[in-house]
Motif scaffolding. Structure first.
Motif, mmCIF file in Angstrom:
data_model
loop_
_atom_site.group_PDB
_atom_site.id
_atom_site.type_symbol
_atom_site.label_atom_id
_atom_site.label_comp_id
_atom_site.label_asym_id
_atom_site.label_seq_id
_atom_site.Cartn_x
_atom_site.Cartn_y
_atom_site.Cartn_z
ATOM 1 N N ALA A 136 0.814 -1.223 0.000
ATOM 2 C CA ALA A 136 0.000 0.000 0.000
ATOM 3 C C ALA A 136 0.848 1.275 0.000
ATOM 4 O O ALA A 136 0.438 2.309 -0.547
ATOM 5 N N LEU A 140 0.071 4.963 -1.616
ATOM 6 C CA LEU A 140 -0.372 6.006 -0.680
ATOM 7 C C LEU A 140 0.461 7.278 -0.833
ATOM 8 O O LEU A 140 -0.036 8.393 -0.626
ATOM 9 N N LEU A 220 -7.217 0.698 0.280
ATOM 10 C CA LEU A 220 -7.098 1.445 -0.968
ATOM 11 C C LEU A 220 -8.173 0.903 -1.888
ATOM 12 O O LEU A 220 -8.238 -0.323 -2.122
ATOM 13 N N CYS A 231 -8.439 6.473 -7.168
ATOM 14 C CA CYS A 231 -8.020 5.689 -6.009
ATOM 15 C C CYS A 231 -8.315 6.472 -4.719
ATOM 16 O O CYS A 231 -8.106 7.695 -4.676
ATOM 17 N N LEU A 233 -8.386 6.321 -0.153
ATOM 18 C CA LEU A 233 -8.088 5.680 1.128
ATOM 19 C C LEU A 233 -9.378 5.683 1.935
ATOM 20 O O LEU A 233 -9.961 6.751 2.182
ATOM 21 N N ILE A 285 -3.134 2.899 -8.198
ATOM 22 C CA ILE A 285 -3.184 1.646 -7.426
ATOM 23 C C ILE A 285 -2.258 0.589 -8.020
ATOM 24 O O ILE A 285 -1.920 -0.389 -7.347
#
Ligand SMILES: Cc1cc2nc3c(=O)[nH]c(=O)nc-3n(C[C@H](O)[C@H](O)[C@H](O)COP(=O)(O)OP(=O)(O)OC[C@H]3O[C@@H](n4cnc5c(N)ncnc54)[C@H](O)[C@@H]3O)c2cc1C
Length: 542
Positions: A136, A140, A220, A231, A233, A285
């Protein structure tokens, strides 16, 4: 009353070091993480210990249970796990198998982590959230403000289970939600909608058909924003302590990977924060998917290694027709063939881990090499695992078909790595995509293979053949699997010729590259140094 004496049954394979693996340890040093040898060996001894093996068995035999509501009818959407699951997770996180390398500046940190992920396999299921948390971080980082807050907790070596406000916890785990009912490979078909809010957040409405490890703290996820697929969170618990409306509808009843919960979820106006630009969801992603693909290769290589060890252990202790199985010529052919496949997988996965490490430090050539080699490895190593697992299981005869041997669990796990994170065809097509319009990618691959040029004429011939196959544009998409297989074999051959045991390299080139091999395992040609190959793979067991 005693009816018979029990004899010729094999002692349990316990208290061994799963890192006692020459191909792994050589690769660790070669790829810049020799400094981690002690840590890997320590984890190997733990993984081969009776308590760890027992935790793996219990976590698998007591699968997770979904609790949608509490006793008063409030929705809670929680999943209960057996204590052994938590024990496996705690060990994995404490040893930094999750996102820890992202907080470790040492050269080789990702290589060390790969070796540990390979070594720690009491049960494969818990590897899923560990892997997703590792993967991730680079995605991120497309949202630096979110990364600044969440990354320190994703890389922390504390396993802090339970749904609480993420930023109040000692350590976090991350999941991934892409696949919807109407499409998994083709995520552009996602229908989950994301509505922008005045405060910069979004509200998501829709569903995901697969979301593994739903007790992770953050996910995600992909959803259609006004600017296209994006994408996000998405936390399970919001900053004010309330539950984000991510409903767990069902857990999947799966072939294998049973200790891991894989859920169907629905978002009912769930809060999420954007990562990367609107419309660039796949581009964002993919940085996560590429690393979970690496872990698919590591997991398949580890599974093959487990198969070899278990089969060799059995053959070393079981007698038939007056001789130990390991001394029977045809069984030696099977064991050696399994060992060659396993070493070829391990040497490739360590090379990929090295490329990942150097790419993370900004090496452009290694980034180009990784782009193609990872897709090639994901396709081939994962494809090779199910047949390998079946053959290793058969080495134990009827005992191998019985759950207590652990082999049915290994066998059921084996098709999975080729399915998730880009199924076989998708992985093969991804190789073609990597080659299209990116000359530096093929150049990096060729340069790698050419390092072994002249060392083995069978390898040289196979390289010429695959280059010709790639240069012929006719029906390339239809031929993708075959071409990618050839690419994988020449890459594995080149690595083995340079770094593998000479007997392993020689038989790999003879059987896999020059075609002196049948369609089943155990069909290596005469003249092979079986003793050297089997002893290299399992020095203590045989
Ligand atoms: C145990 C398990 C856990 C999972 N966990 C997660 C998770 O946590 N998060 C998540 O998002 N997803 C998860 N998945 C979903 C997984 O990633 C998808 O199943 C996978 O990507 C394939 O998508 P699909 O099932 O929709 O199959 P499809 O996309 O319908 O593909 C079906 C078949 O068609 C092939 N195919 C697709 N496109 C082409 C093409 N262009 N040419 C030729 N063949 C093609 C594929 O290779 C495949 O063999 C999980 C799956 C499993 C089994």
């Amino acid at each position: 009353m005693t009816t018979h004496e029990v004899f010729n049954q094999v002692p349990p394979l316990v208290d061994h070091d799963t890192a006692d693996d020459a191909a792994l340890l050589d690769g660790l040093a070669r790829e810049g993480a020799g400094w981690a040898t002690g840590e890997v060996r320590e984890l190997g001894r733990l993984a081969g210990s009776e308590p760890a093996i027992e935790h793996g068995r219990l976590a698998n035999e007591h699968p997770p249970v979904l609790r949608t509501h509490d006793r008063y009818g409030h929705r809670i959407d929680e999943v209960e796990f057996h204590p052994s699951w938590h024990d496996l997770m705690r060990t994995a996180v404490a040893h930094g198998l999750h996102a820890a390398p992202w907080a470790d500046d040492r050269v080789g940190a990702h290589v060390a982590r790969a070796a540990k992920f390979y070594t720690w396999r009491p049960d494969a299921g818990h590897g899923c959230p560990i892997s997703m948390t590792y993967a991730a971080v680079p995605a991120l980082r497309h949202a630096p403000d979110l990364a600044a807050r969440y990354e320190p907790l994703l890389t922390a070596t504390a396993y802090d289970f339970g749904l609480r406000t993420p930023l109040t916890k000692r350590g976090l785990l991350a999941g991934m939600s892409m696949t919807e009912k109407q499409g998994g490979s083709d995520v552009r078909a996602n229908t989950t909608a994301a509505r922008p809010q005045p405060d910069g957040s979004y509200r998501l409405t829709g569903h995901k058909w697969f979301t593994s490890a739903p007790m992770c703290d953050v996910f995600l996820t992909l959803a259609q924003a006004p600017g296209g697929l994006t994408c996000f969170l998405l936390p399970r618990v919001l900053p004010d302590g309330s539950r984000n409306p991510m409903r767990l509808m069902r857990l999947k009843d799966k072939l294998g990977n049973r200790s891991n919960a894989s859920s169907e979820v629905e978002y009912d106006d769930a809060v999420a924060w954007r990562i990367g630009d609107e419309g660039r969801g796949v581009r964002t992603i993919i940085d996560m998917v590429n690393l979970t693909r690496l872990d698919c290769v590591i997991g398949a290589a580890a599974g093959m290694r487990q198969g070899v060890i278990t089969a060799a252990h059995h053959a070393a202790h079981r007698r038939a027709f007056g001789r130990y199985l390991v001394d029977q010529p045809l069984m030696r052919n099977v064991l050696a063939d399994l060992a060659v496949e396993s070493e070829a997988a391990t040497v490739l996965m360590m090379r990929l881990a090295g490329a990942t490490d150097r790419s993370a430090r900004g090496d452009a050539t290694e980034t180009a090499f990784k782009r193609i080699a990872l897709a090639v490895g994901k396709y081939w190593v994962c494809k090779r695992w199910p047949g390998h697992a079946a053959e290793a299981l058969e080495c134990l005869g009827g005992n191998g078909y019985v759950e207590e041997s652990g082999m049915p669990r290994l066998f059921r796990e084996s098709p999975l790595n080729s399915i998730w994170e880009g199924s076989g065809n998708v992985a093969a097509l991804d190789v073609l995509r990597a080659l299209a319009g990116q000359p530096e990618v093929m150049a990096a691959f060729q340069a790698e293979v050419e390092l072994a040029a002249g060392a083995d004429r069978r390898l040289d011939a196979a390289v010429r053949e695959v280059l010709a196959a790639l240069n012929d544009p006719a029906d390339l998409e239809m031929r993708a699997r075959r071409v990618v297989e050839q690419l994988a074999l020449v890459l594995q051959g080149a690595l083995l010729v340079r770094h593998g045991h000479p007997a392993v390299a020689d038989v790999f080139c003879a059987s896999r590259l020059a075609g002196d091999h049948g369609h089943a395992y155990g069909t290596l040609p005469p003249g092979v140094d079986f003793a050297a190959i089997i002893t290299r793979a399992t020095p203590k067991l045989t």
